[in-house]
Design an enzyme around this catalytic site. Structure first.
Site, mmCIF file in Angstrom:
data_model
loop_
_atom_site.group_PDB
_atom_site.id
_atom_site.type_symbol
_atom_site.label_atom_id
_atom_site.label_comp_id
_atom_site.label_asym_id
_atom_site.label_seq_id
_atom_site.Cartn_x
_atom_site.Cartn_y
_atom_site.Cartn_z
ATOM 1 C CG ASP A 98 2.628 -2.537 8.953
ATOM 2 O OD1 ASP A 98 2.677 -1.597 8.150
ATOM 3 O OD2 ASP A 98 2.817 -3.729 8.619
ATOM 4 N NE ARG A 152 -2.470 0.761 3.614
ATOM 5 C CZ ARG A 152 -3.220 1.179 4.614
ATOM 6 N NH1 ARG A 152 -4.531 1.179 4.500
ATOM 7 N NH2 ARG A 152 -2.688 1.600 5.728
ATOM 8 C CB THR A 175 -1.903 7.198 -3.110
ATOM 9 O OG1 THR A 175 -1.309 5.888 -3.227
ATOM 10 C CG2 THR A 175 -0.994 8.217 -3.787
HETATM 11 C C1 PRP Z 1 -1.252 -4.107 4.587
HETATM 12 C C2 PRP Z 1 -2.122 -5.325 4.838
HETATM 13 C C3 PRP Z 1 -3.011 -5.336 3.643
HETATM 14 C C4 PRP Z 1 -3.225 -3.879 3.362
HETATM 15 C C5 PRP Z 1 -4.572 -3.490 3.857
HETATM 16 O O1 PRP Z 1 -0.284 -4.403 3.677
HETATM 17 O O2 PRP Z 1 -1.386 -6.503 4.986
HETATM 18 O O3 PRP Z 1 -2.442 -5.978 2.522
HETATM 19 O O4 PRP Z 1 -2.203 -3.184 4.079
HETATM 20 O O5 PRP Z 1 -4.856 -2.182 3.551
HETATM 21 P P1 PRP Z 1 -5.970 -1.756 2.490
HETATM 22 O O6 PRP Z 1 -7.187 -2.537 2.800
HETATM 23 O O7 PRP Z 1 -6.120 -0.287 2.763
HETATM 24 O O8 PRP Z 1 -5.425 -2.021 1.112
HETATM 25 P P2 PRP Z 1 1.005 -3.468 3.453
HETATM 26 O O9 PRP Z 1 0.816 -2.568 2.302
HETATM 27 O O10 PRP Z 1 1.388 -2.813 4.750
HETATM 28 O O11 PRP Z 1 2.098 -4.500 2.999
HETATM 29 P P3 PRP Z 1 2.807 -5.679 3.818
HETATM 30 O O12 PRP Z 1 1.805 -6.776 3.997
HETATM 31 O O13 PRP Z 1 3.926 -6.066 2.894
HETATM 32 O O14 PRP Z 1 3.307 -5.128 5.127
HETATM 33 N N1 URA Z 2 -2.450 -2.515 7.117
HETATM 34 C C1 URA Z 2 -2.048 -2.922 8.340
HETATM 35 O O1 URA Z 2 -1.119 -3.723 8.469
HETATM 36 N N2 URA Z 2 -2.691 -2.431 9.405
HETATM 37 C C2 URA Z 2 -3.714 -1.561 9.299
HETATM 38 O O2 URA Z 2 -4.272 -1.149 10.331
HETATM 39 C C3 URA Z 2 -4.103 -1.147 8.019
HETATM 40 C C4 URA Z 2 -3.453 -1.638 6.943
#
Ligand code: PRP
Ligand code: URA
Length: 209
Positions: free
Chosen positions: A200, A104, A108
């Site tokens: 996170d 993400r 944005t």
């Molecule tokens: C986090 C989580 C989801 C996403 C959720 O991933 O694991 O994939 O955010 O957010 P959304 O519903 O607003 O799209 P992140 O981008 O932090 O990547 P990661 O899993 O590699 O830490």
């Molecule tokens: N992704 C995460 O890992 N945690 C949140 O709360 C939202 C997005």
């Protein structure tokens, strides 16, 4: 409209409390996510069709029921979805696993695709798209769209924690999809984090920050 199932088994809720706790260290966080994934897999596979079968026991013939129909495919969204895969595979070890890499964008909040590797027969499988966090819903929607573009028609979404905003976004974009969650939280904060959430998920699973 797809349904939203809240997996409210006491063991899931108890373990989720520890998962949320900021004091839970990476090793325990990983183990707890794995355990909750197994328990949620029990719920999400509840409607798998069965077929009659006969088995010869040491005593006689038994009329049994065994799983029939389409095979399963697990589709974790990288990274954090990886934390739930092994827990589900404990119950459905024959499932194939496809990976969709999305992160993400912190500004944005839009998902950015960086890796896709799916089983060759992915369109023939019942898919479970896996991501611990359903925040804005952007990542889940992007993964589901990608799978639909590749001909997949049967999928469920499995998350640990969802924000109401994320559920709404998936229901708007993909109204046929059933969503399985352990909890629906209150709202998203200004940074797109789920409140109260767990922070996170990827960082907590892998010890990065
Ligand atoms: C986090 C989580 C989801 C996403 C959720 O991933 O694991 O994939 O955010 O957010 P959304 O519903 O607003 O799209 P992140 O981008 O932090 O990547 P990661 O899993 O590699 O830490
Ligand atoms: N992704 C995460 O890992 N945690 C949140 O709360 C939202 C997005």
């Amino acid at each position: 409209m797809g349904k939203v199932f809240i997996c409210d088994h006491p063991l899931i809720q108890h373990k989720l409390a520890y998962i949320r706790d900021e004091k839970t260290i990476t090793k325990d966080f990983r183990e707890l996510v794995d355990e909750v994934a197994t328990l949620m897999a029990y719920e999400i596979t509840r409607d798998i069709p069965l077929t009659d079968a006969q088995v010869t026991t040491p005593v006689t013939t038994a009329n049994c029921r065994m799983i029939s129909g389409r095979m399963l495919g697990l589709i974790p969204i990288l990274r954090a979805g990886l934390g739930m895969v092994d827990g589900i595979l404990k119950l459905v070890p024959a499932a194939k696993v496809g990976h969709i890499g999305l992160y993400r964008d912190p500004e944005t909040l839009q998902p950015v695709e960086y890796y896709v590797k799916l089983p060759t027969d992915v369109q023939e499988r019942e898919l479970i798209v896996i991501d611990p966090m359903l925040a804005t819903g952007g990542s889940a929607n992007a993964a589901i769209e990608l799978l639909k573009r590749r001909g997949c028609s049967s999928m469920k979404l499995m998350c640990l924690i969802a924000a109401p905003e994320g559920i709404k976004a998936v229901q708007n974009a993909h109204p046929e999809i059933d969503i399985y969650v352990a909890a629906i939280d209150d709202f998203l904060n200004d940074h797109g984090y789920i409140v109260p959430g767990l922070g996170d998920a990827g960082d907590r699973l892998f010890g990065t920050k």
